[in-house]
Scaffold this active site. Sequence first.
Site, PDB file in Angstrom:
ATOM      1  N   HIS A   1     -33.187 -50.573  29.721  1.00 14.57           N
ATOM      2  CA  HIS A   1     -31.812 -50.084  29.587  1.00 14.57           C
ATOM      3  C   HIS A   1     -30.913 -51.195  29.046  1.00 14.57           C
ATOM      4  CE1 HIS A   1     -31.829 -51.525  33.926  1.00 14.57           C
ATOM      5  NE2 HIS A   1     -31.010 -52.339  33.315  1.00 14.57           N
TER       6      HIS A   1
HETATM    7  P1  TYD Z   1     -32.987 -49.089  37.616  1.00 16.74           P
HETATM    8  O1  TYD Z   1     -31.730 -49.454  36.912  1.00 16.74           O
HETATM    9  O2  TYD Z   1     -33.856 -48.067  36.972  1.00 16.74           O
HETATM   10  O3  TYD Z   1     -33.840 -50.374  37.948  1.00 16.74           O
HETATM   11  P2  TYD Z   1     -34.386 -51.513  36.948  1.00 16.74           P
HETATM   12  O4  TYD Z   1     -33.544 -51.481  35.752  1.00 16.74           O
HETATM   13  O5  TYD Z   1     -34.202 -52.770  37.655  1.00 16.74           O
HETATM   14  O6  TYD Z   1     -35.799 -51.244  36.663  1.00 16.74           O
HETATM   15  O7  TYD Z   1     -32.564 -48.603  39.058  1.00 16.74           O
HETATM   16  C1  TYD Z   1     -33.465 -47.917  39.916  1.00 16.74           C
HETATM   17  C2  TYD Z   1     -32.665 -46.999  40.825  1.00 16.74           C
HETATM   18  O8  TYD Z   1     -31.820 -47.760  41.690  1.00 16.74           O
HETATM   19  C3  TYD Z   1     -31.770 -46.050  40.069  1.00 16.74           C
HETATM   20  O9  TYD Z   1     -31.829 -44.778  40.696  1.00 16.74           O
HETATM   21  C4  TYD Z   1     -30.389 -46.611  40.255  1.00 16.74           C
HETATM   22  C5  TYD Z   1     -30.478 -47.343  41.583  1.00 16.74           C
HETATM   23  N1  TYD Z   1     -29.603 -48.514  41.671  1.00 16.74           N
HETATM   24  C6  TYD Z   1     -28.515 -48.500  42.521  1.00 16.74           C
HETATM   25  O10 TYD Z   1     -28.237 -47.485  43.211  1.00 16.74           O
HETATM   26  N2  TYD Z   1     -27.730 -49.619  42.616  1.00 16.74           N
HETATM   27  C7  TYD Z   1     -27.981 -50.736  41.885  1.00 16.74           C
HETATM   28  O11 TYD Z   1     -27.244 -51.738  41.993  1.00 16.74           O
HETATM   29  C8  TYD Z   1     -29.101 -50.734  40.981  1.00 16.74           C
HETATM   30  C9  TYD Z   1     -29.426 -51.944  40.141  1.00 16.74           C
HETATM   31  C10 TYD Z   1     -29.886 -49.612  40.914  1.00 16.74           C
END
Ligand code: TYD
Length: 141
Positions: A53
């Site tokens: 992302h």
């Molecule tokens: P995601 O952004 O997909 O994780 P990464 O980029 O690190 O692989 O986030 C995974 C899940 O966690 C998604 O449902 C959003 C949630 N999330 C939160 O609720 N708060 C946060 O601060 C973060 C980073 C993620």
Amino acid sequence: MSQLDKAREIELPKIYDHRGNLSFAESGRHIPFPIRRVFFIYDIPGGETRGGHAHKKCTQTVSAVTGSFTLRLTDGINERVFRLDRGNKAVLIPTGVWLTMEDFTTGTVCLALASEPYEEEEYFRDFEEFLEYTKENSCDL
Ligand code: TYD
């Protein structure tokens, strides 16, 4: 300077001690934004990739508090690759840069410091959409 060029390594202090080493990070001194959120990723199964992302308004740093992983950043044209392999090394990830984290060693804990509270609307999770947006709005990121 492009958004990708703004990515850089940040060396955090390390206080060596026979009782165990200590590192720290302060907003304004080591981290160039007010830290409004901290999150960490752990228990990462072998072969997994995280991230995938880009952010419209959140700047963040990532580090491997323990273990190591590879951070790939791209603006759709150029790519920069960092290996996070020390607890006191962080990488600054600007807005408008697509990030992926991979090649985690067993037991890695990835710590992220972020400039904004969590807000799903400020994410790009679709690479094509990200490319379209950056082409049109690169000055605003
Ligand atoms: P995601 O952004 O997909 O994780 P990464 O980029 O690190 O692989 O986030 C995974 C899940 O966690 C998604 O449902 C959003 C949630 N999330 C939160 O609720 N708060 C946060 O601060 C973060 C980073 C993620």
